[in-house]
Design a protein around this motif. Structure first.
Motif, PDB file in Angstrom:
ATOM      1  N   LEU A 350       0.826  -1.205   0.000  1.00 48.79           N
ATOM      2  CA  LEU A 350       0.000   0.000   0.000  1.00 48.79           C
ATOM      3  C   LEU A 350       0.861   1.256   0.000  1.00 48.79           C
ATOM      4  O   LEU A 350       2.067   1.202   0.223  1.00 48.79           O
ATOM      5  N   ALA A 351       0.212   2.377  -0.212  1.00 50.06           N
ATOM      6  CA  ALA A 351       0.909   3.650  -0.312  1.00 50.06           C
ATOM      7  C   ALA A 351       1.692   3.982   0.962  1.00 50.06           C
ATOM      8  O   ALA A 351       2.706   4.666   0.907  1.00 50.06           O
ATOM      9  N   TYR A 352       1.217   3.486   2.120  1.00 51.26           N
ATOM     10  CA  TYR A 352       1.898   3.792   3.376  1.00 51.26           C
ATOM     11  C   TYR A 352       2.820   2.671   3.840  1.00 51.26           C
ATOM     12  O   TYR A 352       3.244   2.656   4.986  1.00 51.26           O
ATOM     13  N   GLY A 353       3.106   1.720   2.946  1.00 54.98           N
ATOM     14  CA  GLY A 353       4.138   0.746   3.259  1.00 54.98           C
ATOM     15  C   GLY A 353       3.681  -0.619   3.686  1.00 54.98           C
ATOM     16  O   GLY A 353       4.467  -1.568   3.630  1.00 54.98           O
ATOM     17  N   SER A 354       2.436  -0.776   4.138  1.00 61.15           N
ATOM     18  CA  SER A 354       1.975  -2.099   4.544  1.00 61.15           C
ATOM     19  C   SER A 354       1.926  -3.038   3.344  1.00 61.15           C
ATOM     20  O   SER A 354       1.625  -2.622   2.224  1.00 61.15           O
ATOM     21  N   ARG A 355       2.219  -4.308   3.593  1.00 62.38           N
ATOM     22  CA  ARG A 355       2.137  -5.323   2.545  1.00 62.38           C
ATOM     23  C   ARG A 355       1.110  -6.359   2.996  1.00 62.38           C
ATOM     24  O   ARG A 355       1.243  -6.938   4.078  1.00 62.38           O
ATOM     25  N   VAL A 356       0.078  -6.578   2.173  1.00 58.57           N
ATOM     26  CA  VAL A 356      -1.031  -7.421   2.602  1.00 58.57           C
ATOM     27  C   VAL A 356      -1.361  -8.470   1.553  1.00 58.57           C
ATOM     28  O   VAL A 356      -1.214  -8.252   0.347  1.00 58.57           O
TER      29      VAL A 356
END
Length: 535
Positions: A350-356
């Motif tokens: 995601l744009a804020y760095g989380s990887r899901v």
């Protein structure tokens, strides 16, 4: 501690908007020391009342008296991001004066600025720490704070001022679970007069009394929200029992009136036939007829009076039963087979760095939880296609709709019906209005401009536009959906979603609401998605 004279008093208060819409008329209110939860249906005037008390709005008539210093936390809070923290707290002048005195200044203006508040920095630091903002230095700017942190910072400023009367308007709307807990503690320890407008049932457990604003007047209930619910439930059971009895009495009186008239008509016919057979003199027959008419009039009046009394009791019984109309959703085209893939996220960054990564099948119902700033809104916007992922692959093989926190999907210049039409252009006007009636937009209310709707009305209109869209969504994404809803509307939304047959992902900090949705999974977003136990 609050002084005995500390209070809020409204006398014959009236307020109208410039377009002539009346919100309050001859309104009376007295609030003394303690914590008061102010509740009521959307549009009842709760936030308007707080703005009147705070001086943001001027009454059309009547008067307001506030005993003591007033503090106000508005619902739509904006902070100047260029301000320093000590400015936002309202202590910058006192700090500068204190530092000047410590440096050797003996100017009177510095001592005046400090007053008796020599420990202002220590109190400010302790207050920030108490509200979970201990990492904020007093000299840093407030830019970059989340919405929830901005609310807590403003609350810290109010706590430092120590006003006698404190007004809070939906203070937990933008707060995550930890921040809510900190605010609950601050509320529970408040010693003065406090009025809280909120739909947060957990927050309302910390009040001393409930004020229910309904039909332009306040009804008081002692105790917290759980006590209020028990009292109202008992009152409604009694009211419904009296309503059923009143309905039966009206029906009985109507039958008695009809039976009485039928018997009199039969008796009159029989008497007339008997007089003819006996060839009674006309004078005698006329006397009997007058006597019969007088008797009939008395009986008719008696039965009519009883019927009218029964109808009055029925009207009173109906008035006592609350009519908090429900939103009804019946969308069979949203149904999803159990094994069908609804959503697939494969190593999505995601744009804020989380990887899901996530696989969603069938009509699953997922609670998306996590602290403020963890990226829940970003994830929902990415799933809906509003944002592009930095990496990874997203597959959404079914129609998807997203209800954002900001409720900015509607065109303010269009009517409610007109907005729905933009989402379902092939639907006819009659079909749109019939469907909108299920969301409590009937008749002229469907023609109301979106820009004039209250928060709860805007939510219902937005939800209607999304669910009545063509094609209807089989995956619905809701971002903090209860933020703008009154308690009755939250209950209605919960009931409405029970009729939705598609898949559901809900980001929310409102645990009682989440627990009522029949969730299949709870997922926490914290750098990635991980399953957690139901909360």
């Amino acid at each position: 501690m609050a002084q005995p004279s500390t209070s809020i008093r409204c006398t014959d208060l009236g307020f109208e908007w410039p377009d002539g819409r009346s919100v309050l008329h001859d309104f009376q209110l007295v609030v003394g020391p303690g914590r008061t939860g102010l509740i009521g249906l959307n549009g009842a005037g709760k936030s308007t009342l707080l703005r009147l008390l705070a001086g943001e709005l001027v009454p059309t008539s009547g008067g307001i008296r506030i005993g003591g210093e007033l503090g106000y936390l508005p619902q739509d809070l904006t902070l100047d991001t260029t301000q320093r923290v000590d400015q936002a707290l309202g202590i910058r002048a006192a700090r500068e004066a204190l530092h000047a005195i410590e440096a050797g200044s003996v100017e009177e203006r510095h001592f005046t600025a400090v007053g008796t508040d020599w420990d202002v920095e220590e109190r400010a630091t302790a207050t920030l720490a108490k509200l979970g903002l201990g990492r904020l230095g007093l000299d840093r700017t407030v830019g970059g704070l989340s919405g929830g942190e901005a609310v807590l910072l403003h609350l810290a400023a109010l706590l430092l001022r120590r006003p006698d009367v404190l007004l809070l308007d939906e203070p937990t709307n933008n707060l995550d679970r930890r921040a809510r807990s900190l605010l609950y503690e601050a509320v529970a320890g408040w010693p003065g007069v406090m009025v809280i407008v909120s739909h947060d049932r957990e927050l309302l457990q910390h009040v001393d009394q409930i004020a229910d604003l309904r039909d332009g007047a306040v009804t008081w209930y002692g105790g917290n929200f759980a006590d209020y619910e028990r009292t109202v439930e008992a009152q409604q059971e009694t009211a419904e029992r009296l309503l059923r009895a009143a309905e039966s009495d009206v029906q009985r009186q109507q039958r008695d009136l009809v039976d009485s008239r039928t018997r009199r008509e039969r008796s009159a016919s029989y008497g007339k036939q008997r007089a003819v057979r006996r060839n009674d003199p006309k004078v005698f027959s006329g006397k009997l007829k007058r006597q019969a008419q007088e008797t009939a009039g008395r009986l008719n009046g008696m039965h009519t009076e009883r019927l009218n009394e029964a109808k009055e009791k029925l009207a009173a019984a109906e008035e006592a039963v609350r009519d908090d109309a429900e939103i009804r959703i019946d969308l069979p085209r949203t149904a999803v087979p159990a094994g069908r893939t609804v959503l697939s996220l494969d190593q999505v960054r995601l744009a804020y760095g989380s990887r899901v990564s996530l696989e969603l099948r069938g009509a699953e119902r997922i609670a998306l939880v996590g602290r403020n700033g963890s990226g829940k809104s970003t994830l929902l916007r990415t799933i809906s296609g509003e944002l592009r992922p930095l990496e990874g692959e997203i597959t959404v093989p079914v129609p998807v709709r997203h209800l954002p926190q900001r409720l900015d999907l509607l065109d303010d210049a269009l009517s409610v019906a007109g907005n729905v039409k933009t989402f379902a252009p092939s639907a006819g006007d009659n079909a749109i209005r019939a469907r909108l009636a299920r969301f409590q937009f009937r008749g002229d209310r469907a023609d109301q401009r979106a820009g004039t709707l209250s928060g709860g009305e805007r939510f219902r209109a937005t939800l209607a536009a999304l669910l009545l869209a063509d094609p209807p969504p089989q995956l619905l994404l809701l971002d903090e959906p209860t933020n703008n809803l009154d308690l009755a509307s939250v209950r209605q939304l919960t009931q409405a979603l029970a009729g939705y047959q598609g898949a559901l992902i809900v980001a929310s900090h409102d645990l009682p609401f989440l627990r009522g949705l029949g969730l299949t999974r709870w997922l926490e977003l914290d750098g990635g998605l991980r399953p957690v136990e139901p909360m």
